[in-house]
Design an enzyme around this catalytic site. Structure first.
Site, PDB file in Angstrom:
ATOM      1  N   ASP A  41      -0.160  -3.721   6.472  1.00  0.00           N
ATOM      2  CA  ASP A  41      -0.797  -3.210   7.686  1.00  0.00           C
ATOM      3  C   ASP A  41      -2.251  -3.657   7.805  1.00  0.00           C
ATOM      4  OD1 ASP A  41       1.550  -1.952   8.319  1.00  0.00           O
ATOM      5  OD2 ASP A  41       0.843   0.078   7.899  1.00  0.00           O
ATOM      6  N   ASP A  83       5.924   4.817   5.081  1.00  0.00           N
ATOM      7  CA  ASP A  83       6.820   3.884   5.766  1.00  0.00           C
ATOM      8  C   ASP A  83       6.866   2.513   5.080  1.00  0.00           C
ATOM      9  OD1 ASP A  83       4.147   3.472   6.633  1.00  0.00           O
ATOM     10  OD2 ASP A  83       4.807   2.491   8.466  1.00  0.00           O
ATOM     11  N   HIS A  84       6.148   2.390   3.965  1.00  0.00           N
ATOM     12  CA  HIS A  84       6.187   1.163   3.167  1.00  0.00           C
ATOM     13  C   HIS A  84       6.788   1.374   1.777  1.00  0.00           C
ATOM     14  CE1 HIS A  84       3.618  -1.397   5.848  1.00  0.00           C
ATOM     15  NE2 HIS A  84       3.438  -0.194   6.359  1.00  0.00           N
ATOM     16  N   HIS A  90      -7.412  -0.680   5.594  1.00  0.00           N
ATOM     17  CA  HIS A  90      -6.372   0.264   6.048  1.00  0.00           C
ATOM     18  C   HIS A  90      -6.218   1.364   5.002  1.00  0.00           C
ATOM     19  CE1 HIS A  90      -2.835   1.527   8.260  1.00  0.00           C
ATOM     20  NE2 HIS A  90      -2.090   1.426   7.172  1.00  0.00           N
ATOM     21  N   HIS A 100       4.813  -4.447  11.342  1.00  0.00           N
ATOM     22  CA  HIS A 100       5.125  -3.675  12.545  1.00  0.00           C
ATOM     23  C   HIS A 100       5.232  -4.570  13.771  1.00  0.00           C
ATOM     24  CE1 HIS A 100       4.602   0.411  10.922  1.00  0.00           C
ATOM     25  NE2 HIS A 100       3.651  -0.118  10.170  1.00  0.00           N
ATOM     26  N   HIS A 103       0.844  -1.192   0.000  1.00  0.00           N
ATOM     27  CA  HIS A 103       0.000   0.000   0.000  1.00  0.00           C
ATOM     28  C   HIS A 103       0.874   1.236   0.000  1.00  0.00           C
ATOM     29  CE1 HIS A 103       0.809  -0.520   4.300  1.00  0.00           C
ATOM     30  NE2 HIS A 103       0.345   0.688   4.542  1.00  0.00           N
ATOM     31  N   HIS A 134       1.428   3.984   1.947  1.00  0.00           N
ATOM     32  CA  HIS A 134       1.949   4.781   3.056  1.00  0.00           C
ATOM     33  C   HIS A 134       3.471   4.886   3.010  1.00  0.00           C
ATOM     34  CE1 HIS A 134      -1.962   4.191   5.557  1.00  0.00           C
ATOM     35  NE2 HIS A 134      -2.051   5.192   4.698  1.00  0.00           N
TER      36      HIS A 134
END
Length: 261
Positions: free
Chosen positions: A133, A60-61, A114, A171, A56, A58
């Site tokens: 996530d 941090d990915h 998400h 995470h 996805h 975001h």
């Protein structure tokens, strides 16, 4: 293939896990939010990047993708419906891909909730799931873009996978998730045992991920929303009325977790 592929755990930021799937020569990076630890792991293990897999959009990915592509031009697989500019191979539900350089076959599962376009990757051969996530050890992702109904449907898809499927989520949220799970199901003995096991791992600096689908079915309240014990607890806690539907119950559980300290 079962004996030739391995997965390296690459910690990043405060609590992210990035994953490198490799065969001792080639490697695919999963959700590389930061390029530096991936590049370091590639160098340390003498691996050559052959593909990038994204779940996805975001940061941090995906944040490390530009630097990884500057290092080496490789295919970037990702969700068709999540608007990630770097993706060169756009994927939908039920597509079947083979990861370049590794021969690893993966099925694509659309898991909105998400984010609207979130996907997961499942290897039937290896019994591996890379779910970003969506599903966490003991929990699930927040609903930033999707609805409770969407997330419940997505988690139902993942919960239906074989029990021995290793769940590579993104995470280290496990102990926080399990504290909430204990609040929801204080009499769940499998959960009580799991809390002790996972806390021991953390006390020794060991990741709690991957988890397994079977363990999540036993202890993760978001996979257990239809259990009488969970529904009764929601009512007792004043989060729902007794006659709510599954999606409404799920939404109430997720909202409870959002505000749980």
């Amino acid at each position: 293939m079962k004996n030739t592929l391995s997965i390296l755990t690459v910690p990043a930021f405060d609590d992210n896990y990035l994953w490198l799937i490799h065969d001792g020569k080639h490697a695919a990076a999963v959700d590389p939010g930061d390029a530096a630890p991936i590049l370091a792991a590639l160098q340390e293990n003498q691996l050559e990047l052959s593909a990038i897999l994204l779940t996805h959009h975001h940061a941090d990915h995906i944040g490390g993708v530009p630097a990884l592509l500057a290092h080496r031009q490789v295919p970037v697989f990702g969700p068709a419906n999540d608007n990630i500019a770097a993706v060169s191979q756009k994927l939908h539900q039920d597509q079947h891909i083979t990861v370049p350089g590794l021969g690893l076959e993966l099925d694509v599962i659309e898991v909105p909730g998400h984010t609207r376009g979130h996907i997961a990757y499942y290897s039937a051969q290896q019994h591996w799931l890379f779910c970003g996530d969506t599903l966490f050890a003991g929990g699930c992702g927040r609903l930033f873009e999707g609805t409770p109904s969407q997330m419940l449907t997505s988690l139902d898809k993942l919960a239906a996978l074989p029990g021995d499927t290793a769940v590579y989520c993104a995470h280290e949220y496990t102990m926080s998730n399990l504290r909430f799970a204990r609040e929801v199901e204080p009499d769940n003995q499998a959960l009580a045992t799991r809390i002790l096991t996972e806390q021991d791992k953390r006390d020794h600096g060991i990741p709690t991920v991957p988890t397994q689908i079977a363990l999540e079915r036993q202890t993760n309240p978001f996979l257990r929303i239809r259990e009488a014990s969970v529904q009764e607890r929601l009512v007792i806690a004043g989060k729902i009325q007794a006659d709510k539907d599954d999606a409404s119950n799920f939404g109430a559980l997720r909202e409870w977790k959002n505000n749980f300290r």
